[in-house]
Design a protein around this motif. Structure first.
Motif, PDB file in Angstrom:
ATOM      1  N   GLU A  61       0.825  -1.220   0.000  1.00 18.34           N
ATOM      2  CA  GLU A  61       0.000   0.000   0.000  1.00 18.34           C
ATOM      3  C   GLU A  61       0.859   1.270   0.000  1.00 18.34           C
ATOM      4  O   GLU A  61       0.411   2.337   0.415  1.00 18.34           O
ATOM      5  CB  GLU A  61      -0.930  -0.009   1.215  1.00 18.34           C
ATOM      6  CG  GLU A  61      -1.730  -1.303   1.384  1.00 18.34           C
ATOM      7  CD  GLU A  61      -2.570  -1.673   0.177  1.00 18.34           C
ATOM      8  OE1 GLU A  61      -2.850  -0.793  -0.654  1.00 18.34           O
ATOM      9  OE2 GLU A  61      -2.928  -2.863   0.054  1.00 18.34           O
TER      10      GLU A  61
ATOM     11  N   ASP B 157     -10.568   2.998   3.873  1.00 16.07           N
ATOM     12  CA  ASP B 157      -9.168   2.723   3.558  1.00 16.07           C
ATOM     13  C   ASP B 157      -8.727   1.532   4.412  1.00 16.07           C
ATOM     14  O   ASP B 157      -9.439   1.127   5.330  1.00 16.07           O
ATOM     15  CB  ASP B 157      -8.325   3.969   3.884  1.00 16.07           C
ATOM     16  CG  ASP B 157      -6.990   3.954   3.150  1.00 16.07           C
ATOM     17  OD1 ASP B 157      -6.763   3.044   2.325  1.00 16.07           O
ATOM     18  OD2 ASP B 157      -6.167   4.851   3.411  1.00 16.07           O
ATOM     19  N   GLY B 158      -7.575   0.983   4.105  1.00 19.96           N
ATOM     20  CA  GLY B 158      -7.054  -0.112   4.923  1.00 19.96           C
ATOM     21  C   GLY B 158      -7.627  -1.474   4.550  1.00 19.96           C
ATOM     22  O   GLY B 158      -7.349  -2.472   5.207  1.00 19.96           O
TER      23      GLY B 158
ATOM     24  N   ARG C 270      -4.939  -4.199   3.579  1.00 20.22           N
ATOM     25  CA  ARG C 270      -4.233  -4.745   4.745  1.00 20.22           C
ATOM     26  C   ARG C 270      -5.161  -5.596   5.615  1.00 20.22           C
ATOM     27  O   ARG C 270      -4.789  -6.678   6.050  1.00 20.22           O
ATOM     28  CB  ARG C 270      -3.589  -3.606   5.531  1.00 20.22           C
ATOM     29  CG  ARG C 270      -2.340  -3.093   4.819  1.00 20.22           C
ATOM     30  CD  ARG C 270      -1.875  -1.764   5.360  1.00 20.22           C
ATOM     31  NE  ARG C 270      -2.720  -0.676   4.894  1.00 20.22           N
ATOM     32  CZ  ARG C 270      -2.593   0.588   5.287  1.00 20.22           C
ATOM     33  NH1 ARG C 270      -1.671   0.905   6.176  1.00 20.22           N
ATOM     34  NH2 ARG C 270      -3.385   1.516   4.806  1.00 20.22           N
TER      35      ARG C 270
END
Ligand code: ADP
Ligand code: MG
Length: 378
Positions: A78, A218-219, A222
């Motif tokens: 990312e 977001d994220g 991950r």
């Protein structure tokens, strides 16, 4: 007669894909010789790693350092970059240290999410919305949760071409829609009997599904990669989340995006599943090599400690210097291993024997374990 379409494709990548099909998918989409051959290889490699890690007397020694690499590399996918030196220093100083640069802290948060989620699942036994929200909040250091219907989230095209920044994919949105899709994924993850029968196939399918639902602002990349490891541990294919899975993804990042899109745009599940299974096989072998090298290296040092020094509790000391690459006196005293003076003397003695390298950074004394640094670097 036209062939029956097994998987409906996303008609427009600039519009929210609210018709994203629920799980499970039709087994015909993965009933394929190549997939099952690759599945066999992935399972075998993973089982070898699992067997080896069970045989380790103190797995805590590994989990610290190997999960750190996973955190670093999954964040790098990312574009969150940190150097090994910064990272090891920050780990050594513990998270109360406010000096670490932003990206380094972000990597440490990834590792924290990996552990928090792992313990959450141990405690609750099942995936649920709170599990995912927990991952997201730790990774993003944020207090909100599932993205609201008005958030115009999309996945931008990468690169520098004329289309860079335009939507490569737009996830579903609308009141309750993301929640419903996520609940369906959760049911799929928890279900014992639903297709597919193998947990690695389940992981491949679930990772795609999580990314296309894209439940957070977001994220998601991950969180989805952390979920992969937890699918493996919850089903006891590994007892600890030490698989270095993101490493393969970072090295084959273009394919990762290509194959994710391939499912949405062409229903090409086969390429995606094969890709993820290759990732499991390759990273299982890589992780196994690292685990073995750490064990061998620790044994060599233990031998030196026994033959050339008078240190007390040499096994504990040898293990302690492999729990992280940059060791400090307080790591030995905090564990109640030795009194402060003894700990310092021992570390200095190891430095004289050239087992550790003493380094002073901003007034703090670190004892670097170069053997461990080297093993973590490949
Ligand atoms: N075409 C695509 N379809 C579905 N998911 C995708 C696609 N391209 C990328 N992704 C996923 O989206 C992730 C990036 O989403 P993002 O929320 O920014 O996560 P992070 O903040 O962790 O980067 C990628 O890592 C990948 O998992
Ligand atoms: Mg992002």
């Amino acid at each position: 007669m036209p062939k029956k379409q097994l998987y409906p494709v996303n008609p427009d990548r600039t519009e929210p894909w609210n018709d994203l099909p629920d799980l499970p998918i039709d087994p015909a989409l993965y009933r394929d010789v190549e997939i099952y051959e690759q599945l066999g290889q992935a399972k075998e490699a993973l089982a070898l790693l699992a067997g080896r890690s069970i045989a380790i007397p103190n797995p805590a020694m590994l989990i610290n350092s190997i999960t750190l690499q996973e955190a670093k590399v999954s964040s790098a996918i990312e574009n969150v970059f940190t150097t090994d030196d910064e990272l090891y220093k920050a780990v050594s100083d513990s998270k109360s240290d406010g000096e670490a640069p932003g990206p380094t802290k972000e990597v440490l948060r990834y590792r924290e999410a990996l552990w928090e989620g792992y313990h959450y699942l141990k405690e609750h036994g099942r995936f649920d919305r709170d599990y995912f929200i927990k991952l997201y909040r730790i990774i993003q250091e944020s207090g909100d949760g599932i993205r609201p219907p008005f958030a115009r989230t999309f996945i931008p095209m990468g690169g520098t071409g004329p289309n860079a920044g335009k939507p490569a994919y737009t996830p579903p949105r609308g009141k309750g829609i993301v929640e419903a899709k996520l609940d369906n994924l959760i049911e799929f993850l928890n279900s014992e009997e639903s297709q597919p029968d193998d947990v690695l196939l389940k992981m491949c399918i679930a990772h795609y599904q999580f990314e296309v639902i894209h439940p957070f602002r977001d994220g998601n990349g991950r969180a989805g990669r952390i979920m992969n490891l937890h699918i493996i541990t919850r089903n006891h294919r590994l007892e600890l989340p030490i698989l270095y899975l993101s490493r393969y993804i970072l090295e084959h990042k273009q394919d990762y995006y290509e194959y994710l899109s391939g499912v949405s745009q062409r229903g090409d599940w086969k390429s995606w599943i094969l890709y993820m299974l290759r990732a499991v096989e390759w990273t299982s072998q890589l992780t196994l090599r690292k685990v073995n090298d750490i064990i061998v290296s620790k044994e060599e040092i233990l031998q030196v400690l026994r033959e050339q020094t008078d240190v007390r509790r040499p096994e504990d000391l040898a293990e302690a210097i492999f729990t992280q690459p940059y060791i400090k006196v307080n790591h030995l005293t905090d564990r109640g291993l030795y009194a402060e003076n003894t700990a310092r003397n021992y570390l200095n003695e190891l430095a004289e024997l050239q087992i550790l390298e003493k380094k002073v950074i901003r007034g703090k004394h670190y004892y670097i374990n170069p053997a461990l640094v080297e093993i973590l670097s490949y």
